[in-house]
Scaffold this active site. Structure first.
Site, short mmCIF file in Angstrom:
data_model
loop_
_atom_site.label_atom_id
_atom_site.label_comp_id
_atom_site.label_asym_id
_atom_site.label_seq_id
_atom_site.Cartn_x
_atom_site.Cartn_y
_atom_site.Cartn_z
N HIS A 11 0.84 -1.19 0.00
CA HIS A 11 0.00 0.00 0.00
C HIS A 11 0.88 1.25 0.00
O HIS A 11 1.28 1.75 1.04
CB HIS A 11 -0.91 -0.01 1.23
CG HIS A 11 -1.95 1.07 1.25
ND1 HIS A 11 -3.30 0.82 1.43
CD2 HIS A 11 -1.84 2.42 1.11
CE1 HIS A 11 -3.97 1.97 1.40
NE2 HIS A 11 -3.11 2.95 1.22
N HIS A 13 1.07 4.89 -2.60
CA HIS A 13 0.64 5.63 -3.79
C HIS A 13 1.88 6.23 -4.45
O HIS A 13 2.62 6.99 -3.78
CB HIS A 13 -0.33 6.75 -3.39
CG HIS A 13 -1.53 6.26 -2.66
ND1 HIS A 13 -2.76 6.11 -3.25
CD2 HIS A 13 -1.69 5.87 -1.37
CE1 HIS A 13 -3.63 5.65 -2.36
NE2 HIS A 13 -3.00 5.49 -1.21
N HIS A 189 -9.77 1.19 -0.30
CA HIS A 189 -9.56 1.99 0.92
C HIS A 189 -10.88 2.02 1.68
O HIS A 189 -11.92 2.36 1.11
CB HIS A 189 -9.20 3.44 0.57
CG HIS A 189 -7.78 3.65 0.18
ND1 HIS A 189 -7.21 3.08 -0.94
CD2 HIS A 189 -6.80 4.39 0.75
CE1 HIS A 189 -5.95 3.46 -1.03
NE2 HIS A 189 -5.67 4.24 -0.02
N GLU A 192 -10.70 4.32 7.13
CA GLU A 192 -9.61 5.28 7.45
C GLU A 192 -10.23 6.58 7.93
O GLU A 192 -10.19 6.91 9.10
CB GLU A 192 -8.74 5.50 6.22
CG GLU A 192 -7.66 6.54 6.41
CD GLU A 192 -7.01 7.00 5.11
OE1 GLU A 192 -7.67 6.94 4.05
OE2 GLU A 192 -5.85 7.41 5.14
N ASP A 270 1.97 4.14 2.73
CA ASP A 270 0.87 4.94 2.16
C ASP A 270 1.40 6.09 1.30
O ASP A 270 1.40 6.00 0.07
CB ASP A 270 -0.02 5.45 3.30
CG ASP A 270 -1.43 5.80 2.81
OD1 ASP A 270 -2.19 6.35 3.61
OD2 ASP A 270 -1.74 5.52 1.64
N ASP A 271 1.83 7.19 1.92
CA ASP A 271 2.38 8.34 1.18
C ASP A 271 3.57 8.85 1.98
O ASP A 271 3.49 9.89 2.65
CB ASP A 271 1.32 9.45 1.06
CG ASP A 271 0.01 8.95 0.46
OD1 ASP A 271 -0.91 8.62 1.25
OD2 ASP A 271 -0.06 8.84 -0.76
N1 LIG Z 1 -4.23 7.86 2.69
C1 LIG Z 1 -5.02 7.98 1.60
N2 LIG Z 1 -6.33 7.72 1.71
C2 LIG Z 1 -7.12 7.81 0.63
N3 LIG Z 1 -6.69 8.17 -0.58
C3 LIG Z 1 -5.39 8.44 -0.73
N4 LIG Z 1 -4.67 8.82 -1.81
C4 LIG Z 1 -3.40 8.96 -1.41
N5 LIG Z 1 -3.27 8.68 -0.11
C5 LIG Z 1 -4.50 8.36 0.35
ZN LIG Z 2 -3.71 4.95 0.71
#
Ligand SMILES: Nc1ncnc2[nH]cnc12
Ligand SMILES: [Zn+2]
Length: 322
Positions: A11, A13, A189, A192, A270-271
């Site tokens: 996971h 992006h 997703h 969250e 995630d990011d």
């Molecule tokens: N944490 C996240 N939740 C939902 N969409 C995303 N796009 C990029 N990061 C995300």
């Molecule tokens: Zn994500």
């Protein structure tokens, strides 16, 4: 220390893996301002909506196949140097379109970077195509149809990300049906930004093999038991959850409870630069902040390989490397 552990990630992006320094270099290349979303070498945001703005702004500074090849190769190099043997990258055709080069060229560029990293470090990677929830059902269907055409051999999955608070998951069932019928792995997703109901709806309407986050299922213990009993794998992103205030602290995060209850969980970033994290830091957090043993962490890595959207020959080869 977890630096010595083999790692795997399901996971992340790819636009969200762009380090500020790389984005600043791209901004210099295209002579574009960055003051609205980068300051002192860090992304500027303070909630999910402003996070998405910074994310979209960074993504728009990658405009050619080579730009995206560089992005993918840079991130996979970082992963390989941290001992990662497998990475699934979430890729977004809508961001490819927004960058002006089009979805096909966007994917081709990413694929070239992934192949370069595999040649250099032996890291195996695949692409999971993202439909962006807040763009609405038509756009998510278009992303699913794009993925279903298999425009690249490394595309193996379909996912929906974006603002979980928008619309209802039932609106996206046709998109997931298209992706599933095309033989793509299915994740989504959920749980969250929204509560347990969002995870339950995802299970009921989309029947994914994995869920991105899913952590707010902890609000309903019967649902947590259902996730365990149905063997659904959670792509848990602890650093992201704390950065976005899904939970107030690592101590309050439900990952330890999930492991003790027997759920299948994995560690993910995630990011990463948006959350001042990295896959290496997520592994370190699991050890030092959450008290997981190397053996428990290795099991999460094994779970990631077992749940990966790859062919069985690749899966077996990766399991051999653990
Ligand atoms: N944490 C996240 N939740 C939902 N969409 C995303 N796009 C990029 N990061 C995300
Ligand atoms: Zn994500």
């Amino acid at each position: 220390m977890t630096q010595h552990l083999k790692k795997a990630e399901l996971h992340c992006h790819i636009e969200g893996a762009a380090a500020p320094q790389l984005v600043l270099a791209q901004a210099r290349k295209y002579n574009e301002p960055t003051e609205s979303f980068i300051r002192d070498g860090s992304y500027i945001w303070n909630d999910f909506t402003t996070f998405l703005h910074a994310y979209d702004s960074a993504s728009k500074l990658f405009r050619t196949e080579e730009d995206f090849a560089l992005l993918a190769e840079t991130y996979l190099t970082e992963l390989a140097e941290a001992g990662t043997i497998f990475s699934e990258l979430f890729v977004s055709p809508d961001h490819g379109e927004a960058s002006g080069l089009g979805a096909e060229a966007y994917i081709r560029g990413l694929g070239a970077g992934m192949e370069r990293a595999r040649q250099r470090f032996g890291i195996e990677s695949r692409m999971t195509v993202i439909g962006v929830r807040h763009l609405g059902a038509e756009r998510v269907i278009a992303a699913a149809e794009f993925a279903a055409r298999r425009p690249h051999p490394l595309i193996s999955g379909f996912n929906m990300a974006g603002d979980e608070r928008m619309f209802h998951v039932r609106d996206f069932v046709p998109a997931f049906d298209i992706a599933r019928d095309a033989g793509l792995g299915i994740t989504i997703h959920a749980g969250e930004l929204c509560g347990a109901y969002s995870v339950r709806d995802a299970l009921d309407y989309v029947k994914p093999s994995r869920i991105g986050h899913g952590v707010r299922a902890v609000e309903d213990m019967a649902l947590v038991e259902r996730i365990r009993d149905e063997g659904v794998v959670l792509e848990v992103c602890p650093g992201s959850n704390i950065a976005l205030s899904v939970f107030p602290s690592f101590k309050a995060h439900p990952l330890r409870l999930f492991v003790d209850m027997g759920l299948k969980v994995t560690l993910n970033s995630d990011d990463p630069p948006f959350f001042h994290s990295s896959l290496a830091r997520e592994y370190e957090i699991a050890s030092t902040e959450m008290g997981f043993s190397d053996q428990e962490i290795n099991q999460m890595t094994r779970t990631a390989i077992e749940a990966a959207f790859v062919d069985e020959e690749t899966r077996n080869r990766l399991l051999q490397r653990l």
